[in-house]
Design a protein around this motif. Structure first.
Motif, PDB file in Angstrom:
ATOM      1  N   MET A 131       1.012  -1.132  -0.097  1.00 50.98           N
ATOM      2  CA  MET A 131       0.009  -0.077   0.059  1.00 50.98           C
ATOM      3  C   MET A 131       0.840   1.256  -0.135  1.00 50.98           C
ATOM      4  SD  MET A 131      -0.946   2.600   2.445  1.00 50.98           S
ATOM      5  CE  MET A 131      -0.608   1.426   3.890  1.00 50.98           C
ATOM      6  N   SER A 132       2.240   1.407   0.777  1.00 54.37           N
ATOM      7  CA  SER A 132       2.674   2.520   0.755  1.00 54.37           C
ATOM      8  C   SER A 132       3.540   2.498  -0.563  1.00 54.37           C
ATOM      9  CB  SER A 132       3.815   2.301   2.063  1.00 54.37           C
ATOM     10  OG  SER A 132       4.808   1.297   1.806  1.00 54.37           O
ATOM     11  N   GLU A 133       3.784   1.719  -1.221  1.00 51.21           N
ATOM     12  CA  GLU A 133       4.390   1.731  -2.468  1.00 51.21           C
ATOM     13  C   GLU A 133       3.408   2.194  -3.577  1.00 51.21           C
ATOM     14  OE1 GLU A 133       6.096  -1.981  -3.191  1.00 51.21           O
ATOM     15  OE2 GLU A 133       7.962  -1.787  -1.717  1.00 51.21           O
ATOM     16  N   GLY A 134       2.212   2.414  -3.521  1.00 55.65           N
ATOM     17  CA  GLY A 134       1.039   2.668  -4.401  1.00 55.65           C
ATOM     18  C   GLY A 134       0.616   1.689  -5.018  1.00 55.65           C
ATOM     19  N   ARG A 135       0.642   0.408  -4.594  1.00 56.92           N
ATOM     20  CA  ARG A 135       0.154  -0.802  -5.350  1.00 56.92           C
ATOM     21  C   ARG A 135      -1.378  -1.011  -5.228  1.00 56.92           C
ATOM     22  NH1 ARG A 135       4.250  -4.590  -5.986  1.00 56.92           N
ATOM     23  NH2 ARG A 135       2.829  -5.823  -7.064  1.00 56.92           N
ATOM     24  N   ARG A 136      -1.859  -1.388  -6.178  1.00 51.31           N
ATOM     25  CA  ARG A 136      -3.344  -1.676  -5.963  1.00 51.31           C
ATOM     26  C   ARG A 136      -3.581  -2.848  -5.211  1.00 51.31           C
ATOM     27  NH1 ARG A 136      -3.086  -0.782 -11.410  1.00 51.31           N
ATOM     28  NH2 ARG A 136      -3.983  -2.901 -11.833  1.00 51.31           N
TER      29      ARG A 136
END
Length: 148
Positions: A131-136
């Motif tokens: 989530m912190s990496e911007g992944r879905r």
């Protein structure tokens, strides 16, 4: 166990977990939940790992009743993943990792959605990183005591 000392209030973050709860954004839930980085924290109607079905995973992924296109074989055969579908579902199976049967995971894997089943503790940590990496990513977590 507390996972993070601070969290981004705009994103759903697992902040702690324990024997009979999962805490997201410092709100405790005493039942199975599923959620993504943004939006609601939803009650997951699964009580134990054996209750997890392909339909339950489809609902968690937000796919609802996606019907297979009978003419898809003309375009290469594989059904297409919706543009807003998650990249991966993380399934927290409680205190211990329980692998999901192939017939349960196959429908989502066939459209390109990854599924990883792991202990709830590992799923919570992995979710926070992705989530912190911007992944879905979507997490579906059983509390530690319910998954037995």
């Amino acid at each position: 166990m507390q996972l993070q000392s601070e969290s981004n209030p705009a994103l759903n973050t697992v902040t702690a977990y324990g024997h009979d709860y999962i805490e997201i954004n410092e709100v405790s839930y005493g039942h199975a939940v599923y959620f993504g980085p943004e939006g609601d924290i939803n009650t997951w109607q699964v009580k134990v790992v054996g209750d997890i079905t392909a339909d339950a995973l489809r609902a968690v992924a937000g796919l609802g009743d996606v019907k297979a296109d009978p003419m898809a074989f003309l375009d290469g055969g594989a059904p297409q993943k919706p543009a807003d579908a998650p990249e991966v579902l993380l399934i927290g199976t409680g205190l211990r990792q329980h692998l999901l049967p192939a017939h349960v995971t196959r429908p989502l894997l066939e459209i390109g959605i990854g599924i990883e089943a792991m202990s709830t503790q590992a799923a919570a940590r992995t979710y926070n990183i992705l989530m912190s990496e911007g992944r879905r990513v979507i997490a579906a977590l059983l509390p530690l005591e319910e998954a037995a």
